[in-house]
Motif scaffolding. Structure first.
Motif, short mmCIF file in Angstrom:
data_model
loop_
_atom_site.label_atom_id
_atom_site.label_comp_id
_atom_site.label_asym_id
_atom_site.label_seq_id
_atom_site.Cartn_x
_atom_site.Cartn_y
_atom_site.Cartn_z
N GLU A 79 8.96 -8.09 -11.61
CA GLU A 79 8.75 -6.73 -12.08
C GLU A 79 7.90 -5.99 -11.04
O GLU A 79 7.15 -6.61 -10.28
CB GLU A 79 7.98 -6.73 -13.42
N THR A 80 8.01 -4.67 -11.02
CA THR A 80 7.19 -3.86 -10.12
C THR A 80 6.19 -3.05 -10.94
O THR A 80 6.57 -2.33 -11.86
CB THR A 80 8.07 -2.90 -9.29
N LYS A 81 4.94 -3.20 -10.60
CA LYS A 81 3.87 -2.44 -11.27
C LYS A 81 3.25 -1.49 -10.24
O LYS A 81 2.91 -1.90 -9.12
CB LYS A 81 2.80 -3.38 -11.80
N THR B 135 -6.04 10.04 -5.16
CA THR B 135 -5.63 8.79 -5.81
C THR B 135 -5.15 7.82 -4.74
O THR B 135 -4.32 8.14 -3.90
CB THR B 135 -4.50 9.04 -6.82
N TYR B 136 -5.73 6.63 -4.78
CA TYR B 136 -5.27 5.54 -3.93
C TYR B 136 -4.19 4.77 -4.72
O TYR B 136 -4.37 4.50 -5.91
CB TYR B 136 -6.42 4.61 -3.57
N ARG B 137 -3.11 4.42 -4.03
CA ARG B 137 -1.95 3.88 -4.75
C ARG B 137 -1.44 2.60 -4.12
O ARG B 137 -1.46 2.45 -2.89
CB ARG B 137 -0.84 4.93 -4.79
N LYS B 138 -0.97 1.72 -4.97
CA LYS B 138 -0.29 0.52 -4.48
C LYS B 138 0.71 0.06 -5.53
O LYS B 138 0.62 0.41 -6.72
CB LYS B 138 -1.28 -0.60 -4.16
N GLU C 114 5.21 -8.71 -9.79
CA GLU C 114 4.77 -9.76 -10.71
C GLU C 114 5.98 -10.45 -11.33
O GLU C 114 7.03 -9.83 -11.49
CB GLU C 114 3.91 -9.16 -11.83
N ALA C 115 5.82 -11.70 -11.68
CA ALA C 115 6.91 -12.43 -12.34
C ALA C 115 7.31 -11.76 -13.64
O ALA C 115 6.45 -11.28 -14.39
CB ALA C 115 6.47 -13.87 -12.61
N ASP D 58 0.85 -1.19 0.00
CA ASP D 58 0.00 0.00 0.00
C ASP D 58 0.89 1.24 0.00
O ASP D 58 1.73 1.42 0.88
CB ASP D 58 -0.89 -0.03 1.25
N ARG D 59 0.73 2.11 -0.99
CA ARG D 59 1.54 3.32 -1.09
C ARG D 59 0.80 4.58 -0.64
O ARG D 59 1.24 5.70 -0.89
CB ARG D 59 2.03 3.50 -2.53
#
Length: 488
Positions: free
Chosen positions: A480-482, A140-143, A147-148, A129-130
Motif C-alpha cells: 500500500e502507499t501512504k 508542508t514537508y511531504r513523503k 507498507e505491506a 521524499d516528495r
C-alpha cells in the motif's frame, strides 16, 4: 500405490493433518491411480489459518523488519534447492510433467525465479521524499511510504504449481505480508511442501499458512469473503477470476489476477528461417497447459500452403515422441485429470464441427497408459471467429490462421478478449517491433527473445488479468502507499 508423502496443512506454525484427520486421494495424471493422500481442510482449518495470519501481521514486526524477512526467505530458498529431488518427484507424479517440463518451468525456472525475486528486493523503494509545498500559508514537508497490504490469500493453479506458488508466496512475504496459500486440489503437495520447509526454516507462527482441500471452491470462497483478508492473488481461469472479483466486492478486498490467454505467434513472410519457426510452433510443451502458450499461429496467406505442409510433417515426426515417463527428451505427458482431458476433447470436437481441418491428432490415447493422454492436435483453415480460436482450450491444440499483411495480422491478434503473451518473427527487426508494439498484450517475444523471467513483470491486458507478477512490480503488488505531510 502411494509414491508421494502425505500432504499436510501448515497452520500457525504447526505442520498437521486437517481437523478430524480428513484426507483425500492425490491422483497421478500418468496412471490415474492414487499417488498419495492430502489433508482435506475444513472450514475450521481455514478459519484457524486466517486468524493466525491476521495475528502475525497485526502483532509482530514481520511487516517492518525487512532484513529478517529477506534472511528467512533466503533460508527457505536454500531448503528448496536442497530438496530439488523431492520437487522433481512432485512435478512428475502429482503434476504429470514430462522430463523437459520438469527441468524447465516446473522446477528449475521456479528456483531461478525465486532467486531473481531476492535479487531485485533491494530495489523496492520503501520511502520517497516528495519535497515541500506552500499551502494555507505554511510549509508542508511531504513523503510517501510503502507498507505491506496485510493478509494475503494466495489461490494457485495446477499447471505449474511450484512456479506459481513461488511467485505469490515469496513476493508477498518479501513485501511484508502474511500469507495463506491454497493450492489447487489436484496438486496439494506442491503447496504443502512450502509449509513443511517453512517450519524447518523457523518461520514465525502465522506468517505462512498452507491449506489443502478436495473441494475446489470452499476454502477459496472463505478466503475471498473474509474481511480479515486484505488481498486475494489468484492464477487460473478468467471465469473464476471474475467470480472472485464479484465475491470480494462486498468487503472491497483487493484482487490481483493472472488469468487466461489465447496468445498468437505471428510468423511474417520474411522470417529468416520460416520452416524452423513454423515447425517450432508445435504445441506440445506440458501438453499445452499454460496460460501464456502461443496457441494461435498466424502465417501469411502467401506462404500458407507451405506452413501447412511443414506442420503436417512436424506433427507426423513427433507422433511417438511424447507420453514417455522416463525419456529425458520428452516434453509432453498427460493432461492433469480426466475432467481436463474430456474438456480438451470436447473442444477438438467443436473445431471439427466448426469446419476447421484437422491435420494432426484429435484423439484420446489410452494406449499410452491408464492416465489422461490426448494427442498433440493441430487445426488449419481456422478463422478467428471460431470458438477454437477465441476460447482458451488449455491443452495441446494449435490453431493456424492465415493473414493478408501486417495490418491484418495485428487485427487478428487483437481480436480477442485476452492479452497475455505472444510473439512476432521477421528478418526486419524494426518491422517486427512495430507489429509487437501494436499488439495489446502484457508480454511479447520478438524474434525469439525471452520476455518472461523472474526479474521482469508478467501479466495481462483485457480479460487476461489485473496486476503484474514477478520482478519489483510483482513485490509492489502487495504494498500500500501512504502519503504523509508534516510540519517542522
Amino acid at each position: 500405490m502411494a509414491v508421494l508423502p502425505e500432504a499436510k496443512l501448515y497452520v500457525d506454525g504447526v505442520v498437521r493433518r486437517a481437523a478430524g484427520d480428513r484426507l483425500y486421494d492425490n491422483i497421478g495424471p500418468w496412471t490415474g491411480d492414487v499417488v498419495g493422500v492430502a489433508a482435506d481442510a475444513s472450514a475450521a482449518d481455514v478459519e484457524a489459518a486466517i486468524a493466525a495470519a491476521r495475528r502475525a501481521f497485526d502483532t509482530t514486526d514481520w511487516s517492518t523488519n525487512h532484513a529478517k524477512r529477506l534472511e528467512l526467505v533466503q533460508k527457505l530458498y536454500g531448503l528448496f534447492v536442497a530438496n530439488r529431488d523431492r520437487l522433481v518427484d512432485i512435478a512428475r507424479h502429482e503434476v504429470g510433467a514430462a522430463w523437459v517440463a520438469v527441468n524447465r518451468a516446473q522446477v528449475d525456472l521456479a528456483l531461478d525465479s525465486w532467486k531473481d525475486l531476492m535479487d531485485v528486493f533491494p530495489e523496492v523503494q520503501w520511502e520517497k521524499d516528495r519535497g515541500t509545498k506552500e499551502t494555507y500559508g505554511f510549509t508542508t514537508y511531504r513523503k510517501s511510504v510503502h507498507e505491506a497490504v496485510g493478509v494475503v490469500g494466495a489461490i494457485t493453479p495446477w499447471n505449474f504449481p511450484i512456479y506459481v506458488n513461488v511467485e505469490k508466496v515469496v513476493s508477498a512475504l518479501l513485501a511484508g505480508c502474511t500469507v495463506i496459500l491454497k493450492p489447487a486440489p489436484d496438486t496439494p503437495l506442491s503447496g504443502s511442501i512450502f509449509g513443511e520447509l517453512a517450519a524447518e526454516a523457523g518461520f514465525p507462527a502465522g506468517v505462512l499458512n498452507v491449506i489443502t482441500a478436495s473441494d475446489p471452491a470452499e476454502a477459496g470462497e472463505l478466503l475471498v469473503t473474509d474481511p480479515r483478508v486484505d488481498l486475494i492473488t489468484f492464477t487460473g481461469s478468467t471465469a473464476i477470476g471474475k467470480h472472485i472479483m464479484r465475491q470480494g466486492a462486498e468487503t472491497m478486498t483487493r484482487v490481483f489476477l493472472e488469468l487466461g490467454g489465447k496468445s498468437v505467434k505471428i510468423v511474417l513472410e520474411d522470417a529468416p528461417n520460416f520452416q524452423m519457426e513454423v515447425a517450432q510452433s508445435i504445441l506440445v510443451f506440458h501438453a499445452g497447459q499454460g496460460c501464456a502458450v502461443q496457441s494461435r499461429l498466424l502465417v501469411p496467406k502467401s506462404r500458407y500452403d507451405e506452413a501447412v505442409a511443414i506442420l503436417t510433417a512436424t506433427y507426423a515426426a513427433f507422433e511417438d515422441k511424447w507420453g514417455h515417463f522416463d525419456d529425458p527428451a520428452c516434453p509432453m505427458g498427460p493432461v492433469i485429470s480426466k475432467k481436463q482431458m474430456d474438456r480438451v476433447k470436447a473442444y477438438i470436437d467443436i473445431g471439427v464441427q466448426e469446419g476447421a481441418r484437422l491435420i494432426a491428432g484429435g484423439h484420446l490415447r489410452p494406449d499410452k497408459g491408464s492416465g489422461w493422454f490426448i494427442e498433440p492436435t493441430c487445426f488449419v483453415d481456422v478463422t478467428n471467429d471460431m470458438r477454437i480460436a477465441q476460447e482458451e482450450i488449455f491443452g495441446p491444440v494449435l490453431v493456424v490462421i492465415p493473414f493478408e499483411d501486417d495490418e491484418d495480422a495485428i487485427r487478428i491478434a487483437n481480436d480477442s478478449v485476452y492479452g497475455l503473451s505472444g510473439g512476432v518473427v521477421s528478418a526486419d527487426l524494426d518491422r517486427a517491433m512495430k507489429v509487437a508494439n501494436r499488439i495489446r498484450t502484457g508480454t511479447i517475444s520478438v524474434n525469439g527473445g525471452a520476455p518472461i523471467n523472474g526479474d521482469l513483470p508478467f501479466g495481462g491486458y483485457k480479460q487476461s488479468g489485473i496486476g503484474r507478477a514477478w520482478g519489483v512490480e510483482g513485490i509492489e503488488e502487495y504494498l500500500e502507499t501512504k502519503t504523509i505531510g508534516y510540519r517542522k
